[in-house]
Every structure is written in structure tokens, then in C-alpha cells.
Enzyme design. Structure first.
Site, PDB file in Angstrom:
ATOM      1  N   ARG A 147      18.073 -18.117  53.254  1.00  0.00           N
ATOM      2  CA  ARG A 147      19.070 -17.270  52.588  1.00  0.00           C
ATOM      3  C   ARG A 147      19.317 -16.064  53.474  1.00  0.00           C
ATOM      4  O   ARG A 147      18.360 -15.442  53.955  1.00  0.00           O
ATOM      5  CB  ARG A 147      18.527 -16.824  51.227  1.00  0.00           C
ATOM      6  CG  ARG A 147      19.516 -16.040  50.412  1.00  0.00           C
ATOM      7  CD  ARG A 147      18.902 -15.502  49.134  1.00  0.00           C
ATOM      8  NE  ARG A 147      18.505 -14.125  49.297  1.00  0.00           N
ATOM      9  CZ  ARG A 147      18.304 -13.270  48.287  1.00  0.00           C
ATOM     10  NH1 ARG A 147      18.438 -13.676  47.034  1.00  0.00           N
ATOM     11  NH2 ARG A 147      17.941 -12.030  48.506  1.00  0.00           N
ATOM     12  N   TYR A 159      22.035  -4.861  48.036  1.00  0.00           N
ATOM     13  CA  TYR A 159      21.108  -5.793  47.405  1.00  0.00           C
ATOM     14  C   TYR A 159      20.544  -6.789  48.433  1.00  0.00           C
ATOM     15  O   TYR A 159      21.283  -7.305  49.267  1.00  0.00           O
ATOM     16  CB  TYR A 159      21.816  -6.581  46.280  1.00  0.00           C
ATOM     17  CG  TYR A 159      21.057  -7.839  45.997  1.00  0.00           C
ATOM     18  CD1 TYR A 159      19.893  -7.779  45.262  1.00  0.00           C
ATOM     19  CD2 TYR A 159      21.432  -9.043  46.565  1.00  0.00           C
ATOM     20  CE1 TYR A 159      19.125  -8.903  45.078  1.00  0.00           C
ATOM     21  CE2 TYR A 159      20.673 -10.183  46.378  1.00  0.00           C
ATOM     22  CZ  TYR A 159      19.522 -10.103  45.631  1.00  0.00           C
ATOM     23  OH  TYR A 159      18.757 -11.205  45.469  1.00  0.00           O
ATOM     24  N   ASP A 210      23.351 -15.036  48.292  1.00  0.00           N
ATOM     25  CA  ASP A 210      23.293 -14.593  46.893  1.00  0.00           C
ATOM     26  C   ASP A 210      24.263 -13.424  46.695  1.00  0.00           C
ATOM     27  O   ASP A 210      24.162 -12.408  47.387  1.00  0.00           O
ATOM     28  CB  ASP A 210      21.849 -14.149  46.583  1.00  0.00           C
ATOM     29  CG  ASP A 210      21.606 -13.874  45.112  1.00  0.00           C
ATOM     30  OD1 ASP A 210      22.572 -13.854  44.331  1.00  0.00           O
ATOM     31  OD2 ASP A 210      20.426 -13.665  44.749  1.00  0.00           O
ATOM     32  N   HIS A 212      24.591 -11.917  43.704  1.00  0.00           N
ATOM     33  CA  HIS A 212      23.971 -11.097  42.652  1.00  0.00           C
ATOM     34  C   HIS A 212      24.957 -10.631  41.582  1.00  0.00           C
ATOM     35  O   HIS A 212      24.994  -9.449  41.216  1.00  0.00           O
ATOM     36  CB  HIS A 212      23.221  -9.905  43.275  1.00  0.00           C
ATOM     37  CG  HIS A 212      21.826  -9.815  42.747  1.00  0.00           C
ATOM     38  ND1 HIS A 212      21.413  -8.829  41.901  1.00  0.00           N
ATOM     39  CD2 HIS A 212      20.768 -10.615  42.936  1.00  0.00           C
ATOM     40  CE1 HIS A 212      20.150  -9.020  41.580  1.00  0.00           C
ATOM     41  NE2 HIS A 212      19.723 -10.104  42.192  1.00  0.00           N
ATOM     42  N   GLU A 236      25.223 -18.245  45.542  1.00  0.00           N
ATOM     43  CA  GLU A 236      24.481 -18.034  44.290  1.00  0.00           C
ATOM     44  C   GLU A 236      25.029 -16.867  43.475  1.00  0.00           C
ATOM     45  O   GLU A 236      25.417 -15.840  44.036  1.00  0.00           O
ATOM     46  CB  GLU A 236      23.023 -17.754  44.686  1.00  0.00           C
ATOM     47  CG  GLU A 236      22.124 -17.353  43.536  1.00  0.00           C
ATOM     48  CD  GLU A 236      20.735 -16.972  44.032  1.00  0.00           C
ATOM     49  OE1 GLU A 236      20.340 -17.389  45.144  1.00  0.00           O
ATOM     50  OE2 GLU A 236      20.050 -16.239  43.313  1.00  0.00           O
ATOM     51  N   GLU A 262      19.225 -17.790  37.353  1.00  0.00           N
ATOM     52  CA  GLU A 262      17.915 -17.125  37.326  1.00  0.00           C
ATOM     53  C   GLU A 262      17.754 -16.197  36.125  1.00  0.00           C
ATOM     54  O   GLU A 262      16.632 -15.909  35.732  1.00  0.00           O
ATOM     55  CB  GLU A 262      17.646 -16.391  38.644  1.00  0.00           C
ATOM     56  CG  GLU A 262      18.532 -15.196  38.896  1.00  0.00           C
ATOM     57  CD  GLU A 262      18.308 -14.545  40.260  1.00  0.00           C
ATOM     58  OE1 GLU A 262      18.182 -15.273  41.260  1.00  0.00           O
ATOM     59  OE2 GLU A 262      18.275 -13.308  40.316  1.00  0.00           O
ATOM     60  N   ARG A 283      19.360 -22.808  38.497  1.00  0.00           N
ATOM     61  CA  ARG A 283      18.235 -22.002  38.980  1.00  0.00           C
ATOM     62  C   ARG A 283      17.263 -21.555  37.891  1.00  0.00           C
ATOM     63  O   ARG A 283      16.247 -20.921  38.186  1.00  0.00           O
ATOM     64  CB  ARG A 283      18.787 -20.763  39.696  1.00  0.00           C
ATOM     65  CG  ARG A 283      19.268 -21.126  41.067  1.00  0.00           C
ATOM     66  CD  ARG A 283      19.812 -19.968  41.831  1.00  0.00           C
ATOM     67  NE  ARG A 283      18.988 -18.783  41.951  1.00  0.00           N
ATOM     68  CZ  ARG A 283      17.849 -18.708  42.630  1.00  0.00           C
ATOM     69  NH1 ARG A 283      17.373 -19.769  43.243  1.00  0.00           N
ATOM     70  NH2 ARG A 283      17.178 -17.583  42.695  1.00  0.00           N
ATOM     71  N   GLU A 339      13.222 -21.754  45.866  1.00  0.00           N
ATOM     72  CA  GLU A 339      13.157 -20.445  46.536  1.00  0.00           C
ATOM     73  C   GLU A 339      11.696 -20.065  46.779  1.00  0.00           C
ATOM     74  O   GLU A 339      10.827 -20.310  45.937  1.00  0.00           O
ATOM     75  CB  GLU A 339      13.808 -19.384  45.632  1.00  0.00           C
ATOM     76  CG  GLU A 339      13.814 -17.989  46.236  1.00  0.00           C
ATOM     77  CD  GLU A 339      14.514 -16.959  45.338  1.00  0.00           C
ATOM     78  OE1 GLU A 339      14.716 -17.244  44.136  1.00  0.00           O
ATOM     79  OE2 GLU A 339      14.842 -15.879  45.850  1.00  0.00           O
ATOM     80  N   TRP A 402      24.058  -5.372  38.583  1.00  0.00           N
ATOM     81  CA  TRP A 402      23.038  -5.461  39.651  1.00  0.00           C
ATOM     82  C   TRP A 402      22.551  -6.881  39.724  1.00  0.00           C
ATOM     83  O   TRP A 402      22.213  -7.481  38.729  1.00  0.00           O
ATOM     84  CB  TRP A 402      21.845  -4.528  39.415  1.00  0.00           C
ATOM     85  CG  TRP A 402      21.029  -4.496  40.661  1.00  0.00           C
ATOM     86  CD1 TRP A 402      21.291  -3.782  41.797  1.00  0.00           C
ATOM     87  CD2 TRP A 402      19.849  -5.278  40.950  1.00  0.00           C
ATOM     88  NE1 TRP A 402      20.366  -4.053  42.753  1.00  0.00           N
ATOM     89  CE2 TRP A 402      19.469  -4.967  42.279  1.00  0.00           C
ATOM     90  CE3 TRP A 402      19.091  -6.198  40.230  1.00  0.00           C
ATOM     91  CZ2 TRP A 402      18.368  -5.550  42.917  1.00  0.00           C
ATOM     92  CZ3 TRP A 402      17.997  -6.779  40.837  1.00  0.00           C
ATOM     93  CH2 TRP A 402      17.633  -6.440  42.171  1.00  0.00           C
TER      94      TRP A 402
HETATM   95  O1  LIG Z   1      17.642 -14.764  44.071  1.00  0.00           O
HETATM   96  C1  LIG Z   1      16.758 -13.948  44.006  1.00  0.00           C
HETATM   97  O2  LIG Z   1      15.611 -14.136  44.379  1.00  0.00           O
HETATM   98  C2  LIG Z   1      17.097 -12.579  43.487  1.00  0.00           C
HETATM   99  O3  LIG Z   1      18.255 -12.576  42.773  1.00  0.00           O
HETATM  100  C3  LIG Z   1      15.891 -11.891  42.900  1.00  0.00           C
HETATM  101  O4  LIG Z   1      15.378 -11.075  43.907  1.00  0.00           O
HETATM  102  C4  LIG Z   1      16.095 -11.064  41.643  1.00  0.00           C
HETATM  103  O5  LIG Z   1      16.876  -9.958  41.892  1.00  0.00           O
HETATM  104  C5  LIG Z   1      14.774 -10.633  41.085  1.00  0.00           C
HETATM  105  O6  LIG Z   1      13.919 -11.724  40.966  1.00  0.00           O
HETATM  106  C6  LIG Z   1      14.947  -9.912  39.767  1.00  0.00           C
HETATM  107  O7  LIG Z   1      13.718  -9.676  39.182  1.00  0.00           O
HETATM  108 MG   LIG Z   2      19.337 -14.435  42.989  1.00  0.00          MG
END
Ligand SMILES: O=C(O)[C@@H](O)[C@@H](O)[C@H](O)[C@H](O)CO
Ligand SMILES: [Mg+2]
Length: 402
Positions: A147, A159, A210, A212, A236, A262, A283, A339, A402
């Protein structure tokens, strides 16, 4: 056979982890991860005040009945806190069942479907040059999938980009940090990163990215389209996913594969995404989605619709979650990728495990259960420290995703 005790262990070997330990009258114990990043103590209270009293005296072998009891029986269904608490119980009970059967968890689930679990690592840098070097470093370590995130010119922080390359950690102690965001700057910059990565390393490595949850559907469509020449493995979390229907628009505009989930905590968060084939990878993982007993239902639905798994595996998911996920990944027919953000040595000492990284794959061991335990006396040396995920504001101060 009876559950005679259960306790919640909170430990901070570099970051907070919440672990549930269930003890039986036959001396066998099981553990489950209950970590909800930034809201850890809510799950601790939920388990201690409301769940553990209902577990004492029950037969730990009745995993399904206990799951239904905690889900249907509480009346207030779903939600991240509830589903994380249920997941911790569920994983601890599967761990116990494995130990009773003297079998690794993947055997109980249906046996091995693959030799190793392909994982993706996180390469990040302040700019395109630094991220490109980092991708090279991950390739040297043997990763087959990486990634890539990078700083955006004109934004003070982004981020997924951190000072510590190997152990990027999303949470910060004390109070939430504030980041500044500009979608325009981001959309202009990201395609240049992937152009450079393909020029430098060719097309054999799988590249992932990602977003986010920061884009609108039409912006996501544009980014997906702009990235098509670079053949991503996945893009993602393009948009906040409360509305599953939003993905129809993205899908109409791009062939870049999409991953999401996630932050989901049940099958009801993703059934439209899966059954309309609006995504390629789901995910949602064991720790935040009700444990193995619930995630296997999501995986079964996904299998029918040719959607593959791509479980969350950031550092805020403890090695207990990683162990359970790897057993699931070793079995699940429609596996996609896993991941893998490495934990620090301090975390790995608190949670001894038997999984191993080898040439881009993680391989589970053959210890009974999920193969991860907790060293309680070591865990006690790292007391809880309040920590939060950052928040994000637009340049004019508006609070954003976020
Ligand atoms: O894809 C990922 O791993 C992220 O989006 C994470 O770092 C996520 O922000 C954190 O696990 C949140 O706790
Ligand atoms: Mg993520």
C-alpha cells in the site's frame, strides 16, 4: 464443562490493547481481542459490567448459542462497541474449542485452502520520492503487495504518512491531533505517485491505496479513472460508506477494483455492496464484526457474488486478531489479501504468537486454537494511556472525515 472466570486485560506496550481471557473449569483458557481504537474503555466496561456476568457457568463449547445470546439477547443490536465485545468472546471460545480438539483453528473451520496468506505492507513517505524508496524497501523485504501513501504538497500532514516508517501508528496519546485536508490537492497529486511507482518497479508488484473515506462518489469515480493506467490491486475506502448505494455511481465510472469495510460491524453494513457486486474486496474483520461466527457469514455471502476478503490488519488490531484472521484466511475459499502492519517488539513480547512472515506471505503455525497468548505479568507493566485517532478539518476549519 463450564466457564468459571473471565477477565479483561488492558495493556499499552506502545499502544492500547484490550484482551478478554475466558477460563474454564478444565483449566483450558482462550483469549480474544477487544480493542476499539480510541474508544477502548467503552468495550472494557461493556464486557466487565454486562457480558462477563452472563458468561459464568455457561458451556464454552456452545459458541453459536452464546453468540446468539449476546446478540439477540441484549435487544440493542449491532454497533461497534457491542460487536467488538461479542467478537472478543467468540474468538476466545473458538480458541478454547481448538485447544479442546487439539487442532489449529483453520482445521476446525474446514482445513487449509492455501499454503500462505498474501499480505500487504504499508509504504509511506513525505513526498513521492520518499514513498518510492519505501516501496523499494518493502520489495526488498519480499512483499508481493504494498500500500502506498504520500504527503500532499501544501498540506502540513496527511493520513497514512508518519515519521516512523516501520511502525506507523494511527493513534496519538492525550487528545486528538488535528489534520488539514484538501480534496483538490489530493486528487491532483495521487496519480503522479502511482505513475512514478509503475515507472520504477513495473507491473509485477501489487499496489494498493487508501483514501480513508474522504471523497464524494463522483470524486472517487474520477480518481479511480485517473488510476486505471497503473492497475491498482485496490482503491480503499473512497467514500464514507453509510450509504451503500453511493457505490453504484463509483462503479459506473471506473474499473479500478474497490475495497471497503474496516469500520463496518455487521453483515447489514455490506449486504447491498456485496449482492450488487459494487465492491471487489470486503475488509470487515473478525475483531470489529462479531468474531469468526459472524464474519464467516459475510465471507459466505461474498463468495456467492465473487467478492473476496481483504481483512483490516492495522496495528490497533492486536496479534490475537491477527492470529485469528490468519487462520480464517488460511481456510476461507474466497480469500483476497490480508493487511499486515507489523507490531512493535514490545507488543509481540506481550502477545507470543506462532505466525511467521516468509517471502510476502504470513504462515500460521499448528498450535491448537489461534496460536496467540498473552503474557499477563508483562502486560501489567504497560498501563493504559488515553489515546485518540486524529480528526480532520478542511482548510477553512470545517470538520471533515478522517
Ligand atoms: O487501512 C488501514 O489500515 C487504516 O485505515 C487504519 O490505519 C485505520 O485508520 C485504523 O486502523 C483506525 O483505527
Ligand atoms: Mg483503511
Amino acid at each position: 464443562m463450564k466457564i468459571i472466570d473471565a477477565k479483561v486485560i488492558v495493556s499499552c506496550p506502545g499502544r492500547n490493547f484490550v484482551t478478554l481471557k475466558i477460563i474454564t473449569d478444565e483449566g483450558v483458557h482462550g483469549i480474544g481481542d477487544a480493542t476499539l481504537n480510541g474508544r477502548e474503555m467503552a468495550v472494557v466496561a461493556y464486557l466487565e459490567d454486562h457480558v462477563i456476568p452472563c458468561l459464568i457457568g455457561r458451556d464454552p463449547q456452545q459458541i453459536e448459542d452464546i453468540w446468539q445470546y449476546l446478540y439477540r439477547g441484549c435487544y440493542w443490536r449491532r454497533g461497534a462497541v457491542t460487536m467488538t465485545a461479542i467478537a472478543a468472546v467468540d474468538v476466545a471460545l473458538w480458541d478454547i474449542k481448538g485447544k479442546l480438539a487439539n487442532m489449529p483453528l483453520y482445521q476446525l473451520l474446514g482445513g487449509r485452502s492455501r499454503e500462505g496468506v498474501m499480505v500487504y505492507g504499508h509504504a509511506n513517505g513525505a513526498d513521492i520520492g520518499e514513498t518510492t524508496e519505501e516501496v523499494g524497501r518493502y520489495l526488498d523485504m519480499g512483499y508481493k503487495a504494498i500500500r502506498a501513501q504520500c504527503g500532499i504538497p501544501g498540506l502540513p500532514s496527511t493520513y497514512g504518512v508518519s515519521g516512523d516508517k516501520m511502525f506507523y501508528e494511527p493513534a496519538n496519546a492525550d487528545l486528538p491531533e488535528e489534520n488539514v485536508w484538501s480534496t483538490e490537492k489530493y486528487l491532483n497529486h495521487v496519480p503522479k505517485l502511482f505513475e512514478r511507482l509503475r515507472d520504477s518497479y513495473g507491473f509485477d508488484v501489487h499496489l494498493l491505496h487508501d483514501c480513508h473515506h474522504r471523497l464524494s462518489p463522483i470524486e472517487a469515480g474520477r480518481l479511480g479513472k485517473d488510476l486505471e493506467p497503473y492497475r491498482l490491486f485496490w482503491l480503499e475506502d473512497t467514500v464514507p460508506a453509510e450509504l451503500q448505494e453511493r457505490f453504484r455511481l463509483i462503479r459506473h465510472h471506473t474499473t479500478t477494483p474497490l475495497a471497503v469495510g474496516e469500520v463496518f460491524n455487521s453483515i447489514y453494513d455490506c449486504h447491498t455492496l456485496i449482492s450488487e457486486q459494487l465492491i471487489d474486496y470486503i475488509r470487515s474483520t473478525i475483531v470489529h464484526t462479531g468474531g469468526i461466527s459472524h464474519v464467516r457469514r459475510i465471507a459466505a455471502l461474498a463468495e456467492i457474488y465473487n467478492v473476496r476478503t481483504g481483512f483490516h490488519g492495522a496495528t490497533d488490531l492486536s496479534p490475537v486478531s491477527m492470529g485469528a484472521a490468519l487462520h480464517f484466511d488460511t481456510w476461507v475459499p474466497n480469500f483476497g489479501i490480508q493487511e499486515y502492519m507489523r507490531h512493535t517488539d514490545a507488543t509481540d513480547e506481550v502477545f507470543p504468537s506462532d505466525y511467521l512472515f516468509e517471502d510476502g506471505y504470513l504462515k500460521v503455525g499448528d498450535a491448537p486454537g489461534h496460536g496467540v497468548d498473552i503474557d499477563e505479568s508483562l502486560a501489567a507493566k504497560y498501563p493504559y494511556q488515553r489515546a485518540y485517532l486524529p480528526v480532520n478539518r478542511l482548510q477553512d476549519g470545517t470538520l471533515f472525515n478522517w
